[in-house]
Design a protein around this motif. Sequence first.
Motif, mmCIF file in Angstrom:
data_model
loop_
_atom_site.group_PDB
_atom_site.id
_atom_site.type_symbol
_atom_site.label_atom_id
_atom_site.label_comp_id
_atom_site.label_asym_id
_atom_site.label_seq_id
_atom_site.Cartn_x
_atom_site.Cartn_y
_atom_site.Cartn_z
ATOM 1 N N PHE A 1 -10.036 -6.184 7.946
ATOM 2 C CA PHE A 1 -9.376 -4.884 7.810
ATOM 3 C C PHE A 1 -9.042 -4.605 6.344
ATOM 4 C CE2 PHE A 1 -5.413 -2.338 7.990
ATOM 5 C CZ PHE A 1 -5.937 -1.194 8.573
ATOM 6 N N ALA A 2 -8.546 -5.626 5.634
ATOM 7 C CA ALA A 2 -8.234 -5.453 4.216
ATOM 8 C C ALA A 2 -9.499 -5.175 3.408
ATOM 9 C CB ALA A 2 -7.513 -6.695 3.683
ATOM 10 N N VAL A 3 -10.603 -5.862 3.746
ATOM 11 C CA VAL A 3 -11.875 -5.607 3.051
ATOM 12 C C VAL A 3 -12.332 -4.170 3.282
ATOM 13 C CG1 VAL A 3 -14.303 -6.253 2.970
ATOM 14 C CG2 VAL A 3 -12.559 -8.039 3.121
ATOM 15 N N ALA A 4 -12.155 -3.678 4.521
ATOM 16 C CA ALA A 4 -12.534 -2.293 4.812
ATOM 17 C C ALA A 4 -11.665 -1.311 4.019
ATOM 18 C CB ALA A 4 -12.410 -2.029 6.311
ATOM 19 N N GLU B 1 -3.235 4.647 -8.115
ATOM 20 C CA GLU B 1 -3.441 3.204 -8.003
ATOM 21 C C GLU B 1 -4.393 2.910 -6.840
ATOM 22 O OE1 GLU B 1 0.343 1.394 -7.651
ATOM 23 O OE2 GLU B 1 1.053 2.063 -9.604
ATOM 24 N N LEU B 2 -5.669 2.904 -7.140
ATOM 25 C CA LEU B 2 -6.697 2.681 -6.122
ATOM 26 C C LEU B 2 -7.415 1.354 -6.328
ATOM 27 C CD1 LEU B 2 -8.232 6.296 -5.955
ATOM 28 C CD2 LEU B 2 -6.556 5.257 -4.430
ATOM 29 N N HIS B 3 -6.794 0.423 -7.049
ATOM 30 C CA HIS B 3 -7.418 -0.880 -7.239
ATOM 31 C C HIS B 3 -7.387 -1.660 -5.919
ATOM 32 C CE1 HIS B 3 -3.110 -1.307 -8.120
ATOM 33 N NE2 HIS B 3 -3.216 -2.496 -7.547
ATOM 34 N N PRO B 4 -8.325 -2.600 -5.723
ATOM 35 C CA PRO B 4 -8.403 -3.337 -4.450
ATOM 36 C C PRO B 4 -7.149 -4.160 -4.199
ATOM 37 C CG PRO B 4 -10.431 -3.588 -5.713
ATOM 38 C CD PRO B 4 -9.426 -2.957 -6.631
ATOM 39 N N ASN C 1 -10.323 -1.941 1.107
ATOM 40 C CA ASN C 1 -10.789 -2.005 -0.278
ATOM 41 C C ASN C 1 -12.037 -1.157 -0.480
ATOM 42 O OD1 ASN C 1 -8.744 -3.674 -1.174
ATOM 43 N ND2 ASN C 1 -9.857 -5.555 -0.745
ATOM 44 N N ARG C 2 -12.937 -1.193 0.479
ATOM 45 C CA ARG C 2 -14.131 -0.362 0.377
ATOM 46 C C ARG C 2 -13.775 1.120 0.400
ATOM 47 N NH1 ARG C 2 -17.868 -3.736 4.729
ATOM 48 N NH2 ARG C 2 -18.187 -5.604 3.416
ATOM 49 N N LEU C 3 -12.831 1.479 1.261
ATOM 50 C CA LEU C 3 -12.388 2.872 1.309
ATOM 51 C C LEU C 3 -11.727 3.277 0.000
ATOM 52 C CD1 LEU C 3 -11.900 5.500 2.858
ATOM 53 C CD2 LEU C 3 -9.790 4.484 3.769
ATOM 54 N N LEU C 4 -10.883 2.397 -0.558
ATOM 55 C CA LEU C 4 -10.249 2.691 -1.841
ATOM 56 C C LEU C 4 -11.290 2.854 -2.940
ATOM 57 C CD1 LEU C 4 -7.185 0.247 -1.772
ATOM 58 C CD2 LEU C 4 -7.157 2.718 -1.468
ATOM 59 N N GLY C 5 -12.335 2.028 -2.889
ATOM 60 C CA GLY C 5 -13.410 2.162 -3.880
ATOM 61 C C GLY C 5 -14.119 3.503 -3.769
ATOM 62 N N ARG C 6 -14.402 3.923 -2.528
ATOM 63 C CA ARG C 6 -15.061 5.222 -2.354
ATOM 64 C C ARG C 6 -14.157 6.365 -2.801
ATOM 65 N NH1 ARG C 6 -16.734 2.626 2.518
ATOM 66 N NH2 ARG C 6 -15.117 3.697 3.715
ATOM 67 N N ILE D 1 0.827 -1.202 0.000
ATOM 68 C CA ILE D 1 0.000 0.000 0.000
ATOM 69 C C ILE D 1 0.860 1.249 0.000
ATOM 70 C CG2 ILE D 1 -1.733 1.283 1.315
ATOM 71 C CD1 ILE D 1 -2.840 -1.353 2.282
ATOM 72 N N ASP D 2 1.984 1.203 0.741
ATOM 73 C CA ASP D 2 2.846 2.380 0.839
ATOM 74 C C ASP D 2 3.527 2.695 -0.492
ATOM 75 O OD1 ASP D 2 4.170 4.419 2.553
ATOM 76 O OD2 ASP D 2 5.963 3.303 2.030
#
Length: 465
Positions: free
Chosen positions: A213-216, A197-200, A218-223, A190-191
Amino acid sequence: MDGLKKRLSGSVQFKLSFTLSLAIFVVAVVAGVFSFLSAFDEAHELQDDVLRQVARLMDQQRISSVPADTGARLNDTDEESRVIVQRLGDGSPSAASVDAGGTLPLQTTLTDGLHTLEIGGETFRVLVRTNAAGERIAVAQESGFRNEIARDSALRTVTPFLILVPVLLLIVADLVRKMFRPIAALSAEIDQRAEQELHPIEASHLPSEVRPFAVAINRLLGRMDRAMDTQRRFVADAAHELRSPLTAMSLQAERLAEAEMSSQARAYLVVLRQGIERGRSLLDQLLTLARAQSPTALPRSSVSLQGTCRRVLEDLMPLAEARHIDIGMEGTQDAHVWVSELDMIAMVKNLVDNAIRYTPEGGRVDLSVTTAQRCAVLHIKDNGPGIPLAERDRVFDRFYRTLGSEQTGSGLGLSIVQTIANLIGAEIRLGFSDDTKQAGLSVTVRIPVADPSQAVKTQSSPHRI
């Protein structure tokens, strides 16, 4: 102590390693002490059994317990390890000392059984036994020797703990570090991502405790991706919508220039046309920035860096001639890079345009292409004022312009350059053309080449176009 508390509260990995290591160490110490004491007592019990067996042997075999002549003491006998056998109440005590092979001055009132007695400054373990003939026999051994054997036996029992516990602590620390390795890898991934680059992130290989935590994330990256896409669309749509009225205003200004008017009105018209041109330039820059930030990558191909520079020079030559700038390429060395041609042109054009605008009239702008470490290197140097060290971290910000600059501009040129550089994996370095005077701007762009075999095309003596 404060540092340890801070690390315990700040690192789950360190807290887990420390807790497990402390628990293992405490359990190992308790088990080691218990094993040592148990082995020590068992060794003493075995030694007491030896005394009982000697006494039983004396009884069964009717072996004489009369002490040997003290003058016939064997030189190779260890007096500490020897077992003393004697009758109780049999005449006067021996004149020789115990160490010299004499008997022990034991009281006849001793009861049958085991006793620990202090005799002549030394401690003895004594077994008193009455045989079938009614004789009382004492079998004794020095306690120091017995304790030494018991300690050696107990230490041999504890030695595996002393060796294996440190090894176990190292294994636990290594296992904990390996268990947290997926989290560290996720953090590094991520760093290292660019802002576009906002892909999951891939969460299937993560532990089940970390996967939510990773799913959360990914949701934040999607938003964030949707929000940035909305912003880019707004900028692009606004720029497109504003181009039509600005074009119409420009046409009206050209028609108005053909009409008769006073000199003051014509001066106002010139200012108006300059403002319209700046607005059109700003819209073009906004559209370029929105396209560079778009997640949809443009098709890439092998692009000649030398050819791109020459094409940009042809487009900007009128601007350079208007300011009497001596601009051109040095050398004919070329390099091919695997990028989008439109991105490459936009980046070089913004760098050269920035150099021309900030170089004083009659100045000089030089472009050159080299290769180093499988990278194509573009150098753009001018003899303008340069960029102070304190402002180099901010010149790539949007709408930021160098303090004290009298040049008109949108403040988006270097921001577009940085965005494209991040997109194609290039590295930009700023420096002074003249390090002694700390003047002039030197921009170095390092871009991975498309094919190492095609990195260098031609190289000859430097010349300018």
